[in-house]
Design a protein around this motif. Structure first.
Motif: not given
Length: 547
Positions: A457-482
């Motif tokens: 859809l023309g979204v850059s890889t950087f914005r895809t990382s922030l808008k799509v990948l980051f929210p999907l990985l947020k629970p795992a990131m919380i666990g990794a932080f702990l």
């Protein structure tokens, strides 16, 4: 005329992008301590190296190998048996014991060592019981290499238990059905089928145990056992020879890499995968009253040895010393520990997330493979990482001081060495794998088409990382932080070498009290580490039950 070299250059120019450049940069920065150790070996060791190799190095090697072998056997016995009994059999308390079995992960091994030293001391619980029942007059001596192997095993067996329990829970039913069809009994099922097929899980858990055994400093130092890590500290602080510490670190690295290579060679091309439908639950046997009692005792003993006994001793000491503690100082230490651990965990998770993004969007396979170097830090003891960080930071500081003096006639102090920045950087190098692995496991569950749709859809890889990948990985990131947070809270060897003089963590506080033979005063900071450590342990249990 076709020229392979030109073709490869054109392909490299086409596929090399910003993410590939970032991958190379991260690999260089995170892998710097290892490269420094290898590079500085050319400078030669210090003057005490000949004395160490002749009189001390054989002891370092022998003691370390003995601890590795003994801990491997004991943790396999504790971990594999507990995992199989809780997965295969139904007995009273099984559900609670599944959680309790991983609680020793919240208690650092050096704290368990301090507690057991008190339990077996002249005025300890064991001696009082022996005196009450008139059972012998001699004191049980735990302060030796055999006692150290027992304590490390009681602290570290959950690594084997977690790996085996997940494997047994996922694969047990299909193998049980196959064994029943072939007419095999329970003993045959376990020893001839489950145990050989669970080898990857067992080896994976044992490798983590061996890494922790080699990394241990507090318990070995307190028990007077000379290992590689205590040798590195002796060369650094005793002989005042960082170059000799580098040589010992190199020998230690060689042993670690030999272990990894031998394991891979032994495995060869064997495959241990067993397909099992995810929706089939494992049936459990219900033994008789005697069998249930035996099963409960076998599973409860590791929990008793690894958690209840040391924590009970710490609580007893904490009650005795509660009124004499300097609470203003202790509150300051708590705040410092939490702050440093939060900063290190935050940076560790962010770097791990960037590595996941790089793996997703880099087009060059060799760059993706090279990025794996960044997560090797967890396989390297903290003392070795500390040496690898200290040397380049001191070199940069000296260069900056020389440049400022020559160019501007202005004298500056140390900018990197002995600062929180260097300490946090070392933590990130050491525990990056702890943050990276949960994110990769979570990323594999995300459909690649979802990310590709965003880009189409023309979204850059950087914005895809922030808008799509980051929210999907947020629970795992919380666990990794702990997970990173508690590892930083417990880390002792690395912190001892690199911490600034004004930074005091709970781990250092407990260690210094124990080193000054004020073992009872070490109970409160040790208990606080345990309490904080229970948070990721419960998180790990939720993940394990969910899987």
């Amino acid at each position: 005329m076709y020229r392979p070299g030109r073709h490869q250059l054109l392909k490299l120019k086409r596929d090399f992008n910003g993410w590939s450049a970032a991958s190379l940069l991260f690999t260089a920065v995170i892998g710097l301590p290892i490269l420094v150790i290898v590079y500085r070996l050319a400078d030669g060791p210090g003057s005490s190296w000949m004395h160490i190799t002749e009189y001390l190095l054989p002891g370092y090697v022998g003691n370390s190998l003995y601890l590795m072998c003994a801990c491997s056997v004991l943790t396999i016995c504790f971990g594999v048996s507990s995992a199989w009994l809780t997965v295969r059999y139904d007995f009273p308390g099984r559900g609670v014991l599944q959680l309790l079995l991983i609680l020793p992960l919240a208690v650092p091994s050096y704290i368990t060592a301090y507690a057991y030293a008190g339990v077996f001391d002249y005025g300890g619980f064991i001696q009082l019981v022996r005196a009450f029942f008139s059972v012998g007059a001699s004191r049980i001596d735990l302060m030796n290499i055999h006692g150290l192997a027992f304590i490390l095993s009681a602290s570290l067996y959950p690594y084997v238990y977690v790996a085996c329990r997940i494997y047994f829970a996922q694969r047990a039913q299909s193998l049980i059905d196959a064994s029943a069809v072939l007419g095999g009994g329970e003993r045959s099922l376990f020893f001839r089928l489950m145990l050989p097929l669970a080898r990857p899980a067992i080896v994976g858990g044992v490798i983590l145990v061996l890494m922790e055994v080699l990394n241990d400093y507090g318990a070995a130092k307190y028990f007077g056992v000379n290992t590689f890590t205590t040798g590195i500290f002796k060369a650094w602080f005793g002989y005042r020879e960082p170059e000799t510490a580098l040589y010992l670190s190199a020998v230690m690295l060689l042993i670690i890499f030999l272990l990894i290579i031998l394991e891979q060679k032994q495995r060869g091309k064997k495959r241990f995968t067993v397909e099992s439908p995810a929706n089939i639950k494992s049936s459990k046997l219900s033994p008789g009253k005697g069998g249930k009692l035996v099963a409960f005792a076998c599973v409860f003993i590791p929990v008793l040895l690894g958690f209840f006994i040391p924590v009970s001793q710490l609580i007893y000491w904490a009650v005795l010393t509660f009124s004499s503690l300097s609470w203003n100082h202790l509150i300051s230490v708590i705040g410092t520990s939490l702050g440093v651990a939060c900063i290190a965990a935050l940076f560790g998770v962010l770097v791990a997330f960037l590595l996941v993004v790089i793996k997703q969007f880099s087009h060059l396979n060799w760059v993706k493979q090279l990025a794996k170097v960044s997560i090797l830090g967890y396989a390297i003891p903290g003392a070795v990482i500390a040496v690898g960080v200290y040397v380049p930071s001191l070199f940069i500081d000296k260069w900056m001081m020389r440049q400022m003096t020559e160019q501007y006639s202005y004298q500056i102090g140390l900018v990197l060495t002995g600062t929180v920045a260097a300490l946090v950087y070392a933590y990130v190098v050491r525990f990056l794998a702890v943050a990276y692995n949960p994110l990769v496991a979570s990323k594999e569950k995300i459909l690649d088409g979802l990310l590709e749709s965003s880009q189409s859809l023309g979204v850059s890889t950087f914005r895809t990382s922030l808008k799509v990948l980051f929210p999907l990985l947020k629970p795992a990131m919380i666990g990794a932080f702990l997970l990173v947070f508690i590892d930083v809270m417990k880390e002792l060897p690395l912190t001892l070498i690199l911490k600034p003089y004004y930074v005091q963590t709970l781990a250092i506080e407990a260690y210094q009290y124990a080193s000054d033979e004020r073992i009872m005063e070490s109970a409160m900071p040790a208990l606080l580490i345990v309490i904080v450590g229970l948070i990721p342990v419960f998180f790990l249990n939720r993940l394990m039950l969910k899987s």
